[in-house]
Design a protein around this motif. Sequence first.
Motif, PDB file in Angstrom:
ATOM      1  N   LEU A 144       0.839  -1.202   0.000  1.00 44.77           N
ATOM      2  CA  LEU A 144       0.000   0.000   0.000  1.00 44.77           C
ATOM      3  C   LEU A 144       0.874   1.253   0.000  1.00 44.77           C
ATOM      4  O   LEU A 144       0.580   2.232  -0.703  1.00 44.77           O
ATOM      5  N   ALA A 145       1.960   1.230   0.773  1.00 43.19           N
ATOM      6  CA  ALA A 145       2.859   2.391   0.827  1.00 43.19           C
ATOM      7  C   ALA A 145       3.379   2.713  -0.574  1.00 43.19           C
ATOM      8  O   ALA A 145       3.412   3.878  -0.992  1.00 43.19           O
ATOM      9  N   ALA A 146       3.751   1.665  -1.319  1.00 47.12           N
ATOM     10  CA  ALA A 146       4.285   1.881  -2.675  1.00 47.12           C
ATOM     11  C   ALA A 146       3.208   2.507  -3.566  1.00 47.12           C
ATOM     12  O   ALA A 146       3.476   3.432  -4.335  1.00 47.12           O
ATOM     13  N   LEU A 147       1.989   1.999  -3.413  1.00 48.83           N
ATOM     14  CA  LEU A 147       0.880   2.497  -4.233  1.00 48.83           C
ATOM     15  C   LEU A 147       0.589   3.963  -3.898  1.00 48.83           C
ATOM     16  O   LEU A 147       0.521   4.833  -4.780  1.00 48.83           O
ATOM     17  N   LEU A 148       0.439   4.247  -2.602  1.00 51.62           N
ATOM     18  CA  LEU A 148       0.041   5.590  -2.179  1.00 51.62           C
ATOM     19  C   LEU A 148       1.118   6.623  -2.509  1.00 51.62           C
ATOM     20  O   LEU A 148       0.808   7.752  -2.925  1.00 51.62           O
ATOM     21  N   SER A 149       2.385   6.232  -2.333  1.00 50.35           N
ATOM     22  CA  SER A 149       3.447   7.226  -2.535  1.00 50.35           C
ATOM     23  C   SER A 149       3.660   7.524  -4.021  1.00 50.35           C
ATOM     24  O   SER A 149       4.336   8.485  -4.364  1.00 50.35           O
ATOM     25  N   ASP A 191      -5.132  12.292   6.785  1.00 54.02           N
ATOM     26  CA  ASP A 191      -4.121  13.373   6.772  1.00 54.02           C
ATOM     27  C   ASP A 191      -3.237  13.365   5.532  1.00 54.02           C
ATOM     28  O   ASP A 191      -2.270  14.123   5.469  1.00 54.02           O
ATOM     29  N   PHE A 192      -3.494  12.492   4.580  1.00 49.55           N
ATOM     30  CA  PHE A 192      -2.625  12.333   3.413  1.00 49.55           C
ATOM     31  C   PHE A 192      -1.162  12.184   3.863  1.00 49.55           C
ATOM     32  O   PHE A 192      -0.268  12.928   3.444  1.00 49.55           O
ATOM     33  N   ARG A 193      -0.991  11.218   4.733  1.00 48.76           N
ATOM     34  CA  ARG A 193       0.342  10.996   5.311  1.00 48.76           C
ATOM     35  C   ARG A 193       0.424   9.527   5.708  1.00 48.76           C
ATOM     36  O   ARG A 193      -0.605   8.921   6.064  1.00 48.76           O
ATOM     37  N   ILE A 194       1.614   8.939   5.610  1.00 45.99           N
ATOM     38  CA  ILE A 194       1.784   7.594   6.163  1.00 45.99           C
ATOM     39  C   ILE A 194       3.060   7.568   6.996  1.00 45.99           C
ATOM     40  O   ILE A 194       3.929   8.428   6.818  1.00 45.99           O
ATOM     41  N   ASP A 195       3.132   6.618   7.896  1.00 48.08           N
ATOM     42  CA  ASP A 195       4.367   6.418   8.654  1.00 48.08           C
ATOM     43  C   ASP A 195       4.992   5.119   8.171  1.00 48.08           C
ATOM     44  O   ASP A 195       4.354   4.068   8.240  1.00 48.08           O
ATOM     45  N   ILE A 196       6.217   5.223   7.711  1.00 45.77           N
ATOM     46  CA  ILE A 196       6.884   4.003   7.229  1.00 45.77           C
ATOM     47  C   ILE A 196       7.832   3.510   8.313  1.00 45.77           C
ATOM     48  O   ILE A 196       8.666   4.263   8.811  1.00 45.77           O
ATOM     49  N   MET A 197       7.652   2.250   8.691  1.00 43.37           N
ATOM     50  CA  MET A 197       8.505   1.666   9.730  1.00 43.37           C
ATOM     51  C   MET A 197       9.803   1.186   9.099  1.00 43.37           C
ATOM     52  O   MET A 197       9.795   0.462   8.109  1.00 43.37           O
ATOM     53  N   VAL A 198      10.908   1.599   9.705  1.00 45.16           N
ATOM     54  CA  VAL A 198      12.216   1.139   9.222  1.00 45.16           C
ATOM     55  C   VAL A 198      12.904   0.402  10.352  1.00 45.16           C
ATOM     56  O   VAL A 198      12.912   0.870  11.489  1.00 45.16           O
TER      57      VAL A 198
END
Length: 351
Positions: free
Chosen positions: A108-113, A143-150
């Motif tokens: 999803l992160a890849a899609l949204l970004s 919020d049109f924002r995501i948090d990516i866990m590293v």
Amino acid sequence: MTAAEDPATAEDPMTAVVRPTPESDAELAFEGALRPKTLAEFVGQAKVRAQLQLLLDAARLQNRTPDHILLAGPPGLGKTTLAMIVAEESGRPLRISSGPAIQHAGDLAALLSSLVPGEILFIDEIHRMARSAEEMLYLAMEDFRIDIMVGKGAGATSIPLDLAPFTLIGATTRSGLLPNPLRDRFGFTAHLEFYEAEELERVLDRAAGLLALEIDSAARQEIAGRSRGTPRIANRLLRRVRDYALVHESDGLEAVQAALALYDVDELGLDRLDRAVLSVMLTRFDGGPVGLNTLAVSVGEEAETIESVVEPFLVRIGLLTRTPRGRVATGEAWRHLRIDRRTDGLFGHDL
Ligand SMILES: Nc1ncnc2c1ncn2[C@@H]1O[C@H](COP(=O)(O)OP(=O)(O)OP(=O)(O)O)[C@@H](O)[C@H]1O
């Protein structure tokens, strides 16, 4: 189109007609060709059309992305078509994905970004998305924002990433399976209803026009009455009737009745799976109550298919009811299948 180009004609009749999910490129191409492109062309669902129109007009006046939209309803009623229409009418690009394709938050992160500003993201079968992705979606929608866990464990950090504003359109056949926090983040939920026969006649009229087929009103009425309130099925039955008319050089009502009898679609529009479900309920469980999983195992089908495809229509036409103890066939189901109820008191309960 010849039979050789058209794999659907060579399939098992049951899967070719009954299954609401497109199985082949030919089916997809056929559906694509018949999809209405504007809200005005979209037949029926007047309430939903008016609601969407208002939402789009308001967004246009304020020059912002339209609110997130959830489209709920059984397969083949026009959810994908409406998503495409929203994109078309608002002049925005459309990205299409589906719940089963999003099995990790990273998907999803890849899609949204990668969305461009104002893009419309359509996620079909959104109830089948991974739970971790669902949680990421809450923040993205709000919020049109995501948090990516590293990293992992004690060293894990989250890196915030701003997204371009987008509109999410989710489609689901099972809105009850969506967690409340996700459901609440949609600005509007459209509940698509089964179509009336008269609306399906208009769908058929339009499709016949696009396919350059001649179909008289008696034939149209007959197909509409057997289409389970579903435009996709109406269009498919029209195609089978066209095949029949071509091969047997017949037309009108006679061709419709012969073609639909050949494909096991009865006068109420029940197909083999519907009848198998009812028949098991009547002959093995004296009409019920029967649990969903027992029913699914008995007919060799997935519980989800029974629940989202078979049941809603049987309930709508009054052959089945849902009770807290399970599914119960109505007296009308016994009459329709022409099965006599056993009277030896072995099961013994009245409907
Ligand atoms: N209101 C309508 N008017 C005309 N044609 C329609 C309408 N709704 C659906 N159709 C036709 O029915 C077919 C199926 O529609 P669509 O793919 O949008 O259904 P869906 O609800 O997204 O199904 P699924 O849940 O299986 O993805 C399309 O080819 C489309 O042309």
